[in-house]
Design a protein around this motif. Structure first.
Motif, PDB file in Angstrom:
ATOM      1  N   UNK A   1       7.534   5.687  -7.229  1.00  0.00           N
ATOM      2  CA  UNK A   1       8.033   5.916  -6.052  1.00  0.00           C
ATOM      3  C   UNK A   1       7.004   6.125  -4.708  1.00  0.00           C
ATOM      4  N   UNK A   2       6.288   7.104  -4.990  1.00  0.00           N
ATOM      5  CA  UNK A   2       5.203   7.280  -4.019  1.00  0.00           C
ATOM      6  C   UNK A   2       4.442   6.253  -3.694  1.00  0.00           C
ATOM      7  N   UNK A   3       4.029   5.441  -4.788  1.00  0.00           N
ATOM      8  CA  UNK A   3       3.173   4.141  -4.845  1.00  0.00           C
ATOM      9  C   UNK A   3       3.996   3.288  -3.975  1.00  0.00           C
ATOM     10  N   UNK A   4       5.109   3.001  -4.239  1.00  0.00           N
ATOM     11  CA  UNK A   4       6.003   2.274  -3.240  1.00  0.00           C
ATOM     12  C   UNK A   4       5.659   2.412  -1.633  1.00  0.00           C
ATOM     13  N   UNK A   5       6.066   3.690  -1.476  1.00  0.00           N
ATOM     14  CA  UNK A   5       5.798   4.248  -0.120  1.00  0.00           C
ATOM     15  C   UNK A   5       4.618   3.926   0.475  1.00  0.00           C
ATOM     16  N   UNK A   6       3.631   3.974  -0.416  1.00  0.00           N
ATOM     17  CA  UNK A   6       2.147   3.916   0.073  1.00  0.00           C
ATOM     18  C   UNK A   6       1.994   2.463   0.310  1.00  0.00           C
ATOM     19  N   UNK A   7       2.412   1.624  -0.528  1.00  0.00           N
ATOM     20  CA  UNK A   7       2.526   0.168  -0.221  1.00  0.00           C
ATOM     21  C   UNK A   7       2.925  -0.338   0.881  1.00  0.00           C
ATOM     22  N   UNK A   8       4.327   0.253   1.237  1.00  0.00           N
ATOM     23  CA  UNK A   8       4.941  -0.048   2.559  1.00  0.00           C
ATOM     24  C   UNK A   8       4.035   0.277   3.556  1.00  0.00           C
ATOM     25  N   UNK A   9       3.581   1.495   3.618  1.00  0.00           N
ATOM     26  CA  UNK A   9       2.766   2.054   5.025  1.00  0.00           C
ATOM     27  C   UNK A   9       1.668   1.190   5.064  1.00  0.00           C
ATOM     28  N   UNK A  10       0.920   0.576   4.017  1.00  0.00           N
ATOM     29  CA  UNK A  10      -0.365  -0.054   4.122  1.00  0.00           C
ATOM     30  C   UNK A  10       0.037  -1.456   4.603  1.00  0.00           C
ATOM     31  N   UNK A  11       1.170  -2.149   4.063  1.00  0.00           N
ATOM     32  CA  UNK A  11       1.642  -3.433   4.694  1.00  0.00           C
ATOM     33  C   UNK A  11       2.037  -3.317   6.017  1.00  0.00           C
TER      34      UNK A  11
END
Length: 188
Positions: free
Chosen positions: A121-131
């Motif tokens: 879940x944290x990884x998904x959040x990081x991906x969203x922030x980078x995108x």
């Protein structure tokens, strides 16, 4: 009267599903049109990912104990996840080496315990922030950069110029929570 109301409501609900499908299809078409890969290469990448997943699932030990994923961009495959030991890491790579269309494999599997749902879940959040950072950046086409995050490591893939790669890496490095940025780019 009641029957007419039920028919009208049912029709509206069904049409909402159609509208969502149209919007999703349109969004996919727009994304595909702005991708530097040809439509054929995009389809090939999808096939590579499916065939790789199938190849990995045919090895009982990997299927049962490993957490693996493959991402393909223009025939360049990123192999990520967790396995118990070096032997399993090599076994995973060997399992996909004969998949038609793969030009290169970046084996970034980590030896260790499978990550938790909280970490995913944290990884998904990081991906969203980078995108989001890529989307708002100047001098870069975010449509051509695929962002994959695994255990707080951000992998950047795509067909990019040297300048675009430098901008993308700098943006990703400065996102809070990102521990490492790994480039898996193909340069124009």
């Amino acid at each position: 009267m009641f029957k007419d109301t039920v028919i009208v409501l049912s029709t509206i609900l069904l049409l909402q599903g159609c509208a969502a499908a149209v919007v999703a299809g349109t969004a996919g078409a727009v994304t595909a049109a702005h991708d530097r890969r040809t439509i054929g290469a995009q389809i090939d990448d999808n096939n590579i990912e499916i065939k790789s997943a199938l190849a990995l699932s045919e090895i009982p030990r990997l299927e049962k104990y490993a957490n693996l994923d493959t991402i393909s961009v223009n025939g360049i495959v990123l192999l990520i996840g967790q396995v118990a030991n070096q032997e399993m890491k090599m076994q995973a790579q060997q399992a996909i080496e004969n998949v038609n269309g793969i030009r290169k494999i970046h084996n970034q599997i980590r030896i260790g315990s499978n990550i938790s749902i909280t970490t995913k879940t944290h990884d998904s959040w990081l991906t969203s922030k980078v995108k989001a950072q890529l989307l708002t950046a100047k001098n870069i086409s975010s449509n051509n950069i695929k962002v994959v995050t695994e255990n707080s490591e951000v992998f950047l893939m795509g067909l990019v110029s040297d300048a675009e790669a430098a901008i993308a890496v700098e943006l990703a490095r400065n996102v809070s929570g990102v521990e490492r940025v790994i480039k898996v780019f193909e340069y124009l």
